[in-house]
Enzyme design. Structure first.
Site, PDB file in Angstrom:
ATOM      1  N   GLU A   1      38.736  45.413  56.347  1.00 13.69           N
ATOM      2  CA  GLU A   1      37.652  46.403  56.198  1.00 13.69           C
ATOM      3  C   GLU A   1      37.061  46.194  54.817  1.00 13.69           C
ATOM      4  O   GLU A   1      37.714  46.455  53.808  1.00 13.69           O
ATOM      5  CB  GLU A   1      38.194  47.826  56.380  1.00 13.69           C
ATOM      6  CG  GLU A   1      37.091  48.865  56.533  1.00 13.69           C
ATOM      7  CD  GLU A   1      36.747  49.562  55.223  1.00 13.69           C
ATOM      8  OE1 GLU A   1      35.795  49.084  54.553  1.00 13.69           O
ATOM      9  OE2 GLU A   1      37.397  50.548  54.884  1.00 13.69           O
ATOM     10  N   LEU A   2      35.806  45.700  54.797  1.00 13.80           N
ATOM     11  CA  LEU A   2      35.254  45.176  53.551  1.00 13.80           C
ATOM     12  C   LEU A   2      34.040  45.950  53.033  1.00 13.80           C
ATOM     13  O   LEU A   2      33.221  45.409  52.323  1.00 13.80           O
ATOM     14  CB  LEU A   2      34.889  43.695  53.747  1.00 13.80           C
ATOM     15  CG  LEU A   2      36.017  42.820  54.293  1.00 13.80           C
ATOM     16  CD1 LEU A   2      35.549  41.392  54.457  1.00 13.80           C
ATOM     17  CD2 LEU A   2      37.248  42.893  53.405  1.00 13.80           C
TER      18      LEU A   2
ATOM     19  N   SER B   1      45.585  48.013  41.182  1.00 11.05           N
ATOM     20  CA  SER B   1      46.375  48.124  39.957  1.00 11.05           C
ATOM     21  C   SER B   1      46.040  49.338  39.106  1.00 11.05           C
ATOM     22  O   SER B   1      46.741  49.616  38.129  1.00 11.05           O
ATOM     23  CB  SER B   1      46.204  46.850  39.112  1.00 11.05           C
ATOM     24  OG  SER B   1      46.750  45.731  39.778  1.00 11.05           O
TER      25      SER B   1
ATOM     26  N   CYS C   1      33.215  53.778  51.384  1.00 13.42           N
ATOM     27  CA  CYS C   1      32.663  52.661  52.149  1.00 13.42           C
ATOM     28  C   CYS C   1      31.730  53.124  53.255  1.00 13.42           C
ATOM     29  O   CYS C   1      30.743  52.467  53.564  1.00 13.42           O
ATOM     30  CB  CYS C   1      33.790  51.826  52.752  1.00 13.42           C
ATOM     31  SG  CYS C   1      34.875  51.073  51.532  1.00 13.42           S
TER      32      CYS C   1
ATOM     33  N   GLU D   1      25.911  46.752  48.249  1.00 11.81           N
ATOM     34  CA  GLU D   1      26.539  48.069  48.344  1.00 11.81           C
ATOM     35  C   GLU D   1      26.525  48.734  46.969  1.00 11.81           C
ATOM     36  O   GLU D   1      26.958  48.138  45.978  1.00 11.81           O
ATOM     37  CB  GLU D   1      27.980  47.938  48.836  1.00 11.81           C
ATOM     38  CG  GLU D   1      28.691  49.264  48.972  1.00 11.81           C
ATOM     39  CD  GLU D   1      30.101  49.125  49.547  1.00 11.81           C
ATOM     40  OE1 GLU D   1      30.607  50.113  50.098  1.00 11.81           O
ATOM     41  OE2 GLU D   1      30.683  48.025  49.444  1.00 11.81           O
TER      42      GLU D   1
ATOM     43  N   ASN E   1      39.794  53.744  46.116  1.00 12.42           N
ATOM     44  CA  ASN E   1      38.862  54.866  46.294  1.00 12.42           C
ATOM     45  C   ASN E   1      39.398  56.003  47.158  1.00 12.42           C
ATOM     46  O   ASN E   1      39.104  57.166  46.904  1.00 12.42           O
ATOM     47  CB  ASN E   1      37.493  54.380  46.800  1.00 12.42           C
ATOM     48  CG  ASN E   1      37.565  53.609  48.098  1.00 12.42           C
ATOM     49  OD1 ASN E   1      38.579  53.002  48.416  1.00 12.42           O
ATOM     50  ND2 ASN E   1      36.487  53.636  48.853  1.00 12.42           N
TER      51      ASN E   1
END
Length: 459
Positions: free
Chosen positions: A233-234, A162, A267, A364, A136
């Protein structure tokens, strides 16, 4: 087998494909990283700074072409992609300027207090670090690891998403062109199934990952088994709290900008808009008005505000979340329907009446889709804001000093931005709590995350 390819989200067409590295090729690159680290760690920080500034010069000079590449690979607007290149250049210069300060020996105590003639902490690099990065912000999220990492004396191995292979290869070339030694930063064109093999290699000393929660769990489990440090960082489902004392015009304008940033795929963009009943009607009117005004279209057009989502699967998932909410009683105030034509577009959308029974309340939403929730008072606002497993960023709008302090103290997040849009700066630590991950990137914290803080005692 993982397909490594550039697929233009604006058209849905595959533009270029790439062959994945064989296991033997990956092993050679890991060996090169380890060999390079042995000598690179001794390079003076001043020389590393020269190379890092040279990388910044390339990013600034070629921002337009770099932006076009990012737009083609993941769909962000060209103006946003150009801005991303310039932001990366700023971060490179920041670490070039401050690395010596951040890495300087630190004396946390009077030597006499520890019965020494001298006592200090020395920060030293760990070695090759594996970076598993998402699509992103395909440039920025790599640079915010690479700039402090390389300046600290570590070397990098990049496993990028990818669907952004051209950006991944550009990053390797960027640092080579800037003067860094061959092997200081290498791209591994491999699928996610190959990550474990690389991470378990004893020559790889640590890992950092930005991405999904399942990916984070997998990397953390492997690294834990190997006893290797990680930074994760999720993602998040960030709250945007608005109180009656706020500047509602500014809040609504910022809310729309934040929710549509990067086509809604950021995010730390606000996702859940938690509004006090004392100002909810007016904020809703202003917010919906600004979301409707966002122009959706060709991401290469400078007049476009919102481009396509990154994939057909991503758009389908968003449609499922909106349909789930509507089916359980929520209302769509604007947007909510995919436009006709090619590409994976989805319009700016506002959904009101979101409740805990709806998936959107907890998950999310990676699209320009906003959830509107009404609360009464600061205590309920904090409760609803914290009613999620995530804890990355948060946003609060109030001109009341007491309310501000409550939000700063009580919001469970790695960042709290008051009366302004949540973003990332090289100067400030970046990271989350709860299921948004652990560890910090950026600032001195980000540089030291992959350093050995060695205590030295001299008698």
């Amino acid at each position: 087998m993982t397909t490594i390819a550039t697929t233009n989200p604006a058209t849905g067409e595959v533009e270029k494909t790439f062959d994945a590295l064989t296991d033997e090729e990956v092993d050679r690159r890991v060996a090169r990283a380890a060999d390079t680290f042995a000598s690179y760690r001794t390079v003076p920080v001043e020389r590393r700074a020269e190379w890092m500034n040279a990388a910044a010069d390339v990013l600034d000079r070629e921002a337009d072409q770099i932006g076009a590449m990012l737009t083609t690979e993941m769909g962000k607007t060209h103006k946003a992609a150009v801005a991303e290149a310039h932001k990366c250049a700023k971060a490179c210069r920041y670490y070039a300027e401050h690395a010596a300060e951040f890495l300087a020996d630190r004396r946390p105590a009077d030597p006499a207090d520890v019965n020494a003639r001298d006592a200090y902490v020395r920060y030293q690099p760990l070695g090759p670090v594996l970076a598993v990065m998402p699509w992103n912000f395909p440039l920025w999220q790599v640079i915010r690891f690479a700039a402090p990492g390389l300046m600290a004396g570590n070397v990098g191995l990049l496993k990028h998403s990818s669907n952004v292979p051209q950006t991944a290869l550009f990053l390797e070339d960027l640092f080579r062109r800037a003067g860094f030694p061959e092997g200081a930063f290498q791209t591994l064109l491999i699928g996610s199934a190959k990550v474990e093999r690389v991470l378990r290699d004893p020559r790889v000393k640590a890992a950092t990952l930005t991405g999904s929660e399942p990916a984070g769990r997998s990397v953390a489990a492997i690294a834990g088994d190997e006893i290797k440090p990680t930074v994760l960082e999720l993602g998040g489902s960030d709250p945007f709290v608005v109180m009656p004392s706020a500047d509602l015009e500014a809040a609504a304008r910022t809310a729309a900008e934040s929710r549509c940033l990067n086509n809604g795929q950021s995010c730390i963009s606000a996702k859940r808009f938690i509004v006090d009943t004392g100002c909810a009607d007016e904020f809703e009117r202003l917010f919906v008005e600004r979301m409707r005004a966002k122009r959706v279209g060709d991401p290469m057009d400078e007049a476009t505000d919102v481009g396509p989502l990154v994939s057909e699967e991503g758009r389908a998932e968003v449609e499922e979340l909106v349909a789930d909410a509507v089916g359980k009683g929520a209302s769509v105030l604007c947007g909510g329907e995919r436009p006709d034509g090619p590409g994976w577009y989805y319009p700016p959308t506002v959904v009101s009446g979101v409740t805990p029974e709806m998936r959107m309340y907890h998950e999310e939403v990676f699209a320009p889709v906003a959830s509107l929730l009404r609360v009464s008072g600061v205590s309920e606002a904090v409760e609803v804001a914290n009613a999620t497993g995530f804890g990355l960023g948060s946003n609060a709008w109030t001109r009341d000093d007491g309310e501000r302090e409550r939000f700063v103290n009580e919001l469970d997040a790695g960042q709290v931005f008051v009366n302004g849009m949540t973003t990332s700066y090289p100067e400030l630590p970046f990271g989350g709590v709860k299921r948004s991950g652990y560890g910090r990137e950026l600032s001195a914290d980000g540089m030291r995350a992959f350093c050995n803080a060695k205590s030295v005692w001299v008698g």
